[in-house]
Design an enzyme around this catalytic site. Structure first.
Site, PDB file in Angstrom:
ATOM      1  N   ILE A   7     -47.446 -16.759   1.248  1.00 43.26           N
ATOM      2  CA  ILE A   7     -46.335 -17.243   0.554  1.00 43.26           C
ATOM      3  C   ILE A   7     -46.836 -18.329  -0.227  1.00 43.26           C
ATOM      4  O   ILE A   7     -47.542 -19.363   0.252  1.00 43.26           O
ATOM      5  CB  ILE A   7     -45.151 -17.838   1.454  1.00 43.26           C
ATOM      6  CG1 ILE A   7     -44.526 -16.620   2.213  1.00 43.26           C
ATOM      7  CG2 ILE A   7     -44.127 -18.523   0.585  1.00 43.26           C
ATOM      8  CD1 ILE A   7     -43.816 -15.470   1.744  1.00 43.26           C
ATOM      9  N   SER A   9     -45.883 -20.935  -1.659  1.00 48.59           N
ATOM     10  CA  SER A   9     -45.711 -22.101  -1.505  1.00 48.59           C
ATOM     11  C   SER A   9     -46.063 -22.838  -0.263  1.00 48.59           C
ATOM     12  O   SER A   9     -45.898 -24.006   0.192  1.00 48.59           O
ATOM     13  CB  SER A   9     -44.117 -22.468  -1.802  1.00 48.59           C
ATOM     14  OG  SER A   9     -43.464 -21.620  -0.710  1.00 48.59           O
ATOM     15  N   CYS A  10     -46.619 -21.857   0.813  1.00 49.38           N
ATOM     16  CA  CYS A  10     -47.023 -22.444   2.076  1.00 49.38           C
ATOM     17  C   CYS A  10     -48.411 -23.274   1.987  1.00 49.38           C
ATOM     18  O   CYS A  10     -49.281 -22.697   1.563  1.00 49.38           O
ATOM     19  CB  CYS A  10     -47.167 -21.040   2.873  1.00 49.38           C
ATOM     20  SG  CYS A  10     -48.091 -21.287   4.299  1.00 49.38           S
ATOM     21  N   ASP A  11     -48.364 -24.413   2.791  1.00 48.30           N
ATOM     22  CA  ASP A  11     -49.419 -25.336   2.679  1.00 48.30           C
ATOM     23  C   ASP A  11     -50.734 -24.664   3.471  1.00 48.30           C
ATOM     24  O   ASP A  11     -51.998 -24.561   3.126  1.00 48.30           O
ATOM     25  CB  ASP A  11     -49.048 -26.443   3.323  1.00 48.30           C
ATOM     26  CG  ASP A  11     -48.570 -27.545   2.376  1.00 48.30           C
ATOM     27  OD1 ASP A  11     -48.513 -27.216   1.212  1.00 48.30           O
ATOM     28  OD2 ASP A  11     -47.560 -28.151   3.017  1.00 48.30           O
ATOM     29  N   ARG A  14     -52.372 -22.147   1.356  1.00 50.65           N
ATOM     30  CA  ARG A  14     -53.276 -22.605   0.309  1.00 50.65           C
ATOM     31  C   ARG A  14     -54.552 -22.983   0.837  1.00 50.65           C
ATOM     32  O   ARG A  14     -55.657 -22.948   0.282  1.00 50.65           O
ATOM     33  CB  ARG A  14     -52.506 -23.873  -0.205  1.00 50.65           C
ATOM     34  CG  ARG A  14     -51.343 -23.622  -1.121  1.00 50.65           C
ATOM     35  CD  ARG A  14     -50.887 -24.949  -1.661  1.00 50.65           C
ATOM     36  NE  ARG A  14     -49.662 -24.794  -2.557  1.00 50.65           N
ATOM     37  CZ  ARG A  14     -48.568 -25.613  -2.179  1.00 50.65           C
ATOM     38  NH1 ARG A  14     -48.348 -26.333  -1.323  1.00 50.65           N
ATOM     39  NH2 ARG A  14     -47.290 -25.015  -2.632  1.00 50.65           N
TER      40      ARG A  14
END
Length: 112
Positions: A7, A9-11, A14
């Site tokens: 996803i 937006s998931c840290d 990233r």
């Protein structure tokens, strides 16, 4: 080629992407929210990873489910939940072609 299911937006996702980029490894990115999760893809993942390994009971999506949905304990019911709410999948999921790695911590991709 590696495939990384994320996803965006998931840290943690990233961090996993950065780890692959830092190693110069080519990979295909599949955003579970944007690109979706088909029944066929879920079955491919489940051929090499346990159902309960993929289910993220710490996610916001899980916390927002009704008590009756959380009480689902049959494989079919859990599969339906994952297909309906792809954000219930613990992320990132890395498909190396030989194995599935679920989740990421620093150093997890050092052996690739």
């Amino acid at each position: 080629m590696l495939t990384l299911y994320v996803i965006k937006s998931c840290d943690t996702c990233r961090k996993a992407r950065k780890a692959l980029d830092d190693r110069g490894l080519a990979y295909r990115l599949h955003d579970l929210r944007e690109d979706g999760l088909s029944a066929g893809l879920l079955e491919e993942l489940l051929e090499r990873a346990a159902l309960l390994t993929l289910l993220n009971k710490r996610s916001t999506t899980w916390r927002n489910l009704s008590d009756s949905q959380k009480a689902s304990n049959g494989d079919g019911e859990i599969r339906t939940l994952l297909l309906t709410h792809p954000t219930l999948i613990k992320r990132p999921v890395l498909d190396t072609g030989e194995e599935i790695r679920v989740g990421y911590r620093d150093g997890d991709y050092d052996d690739l």
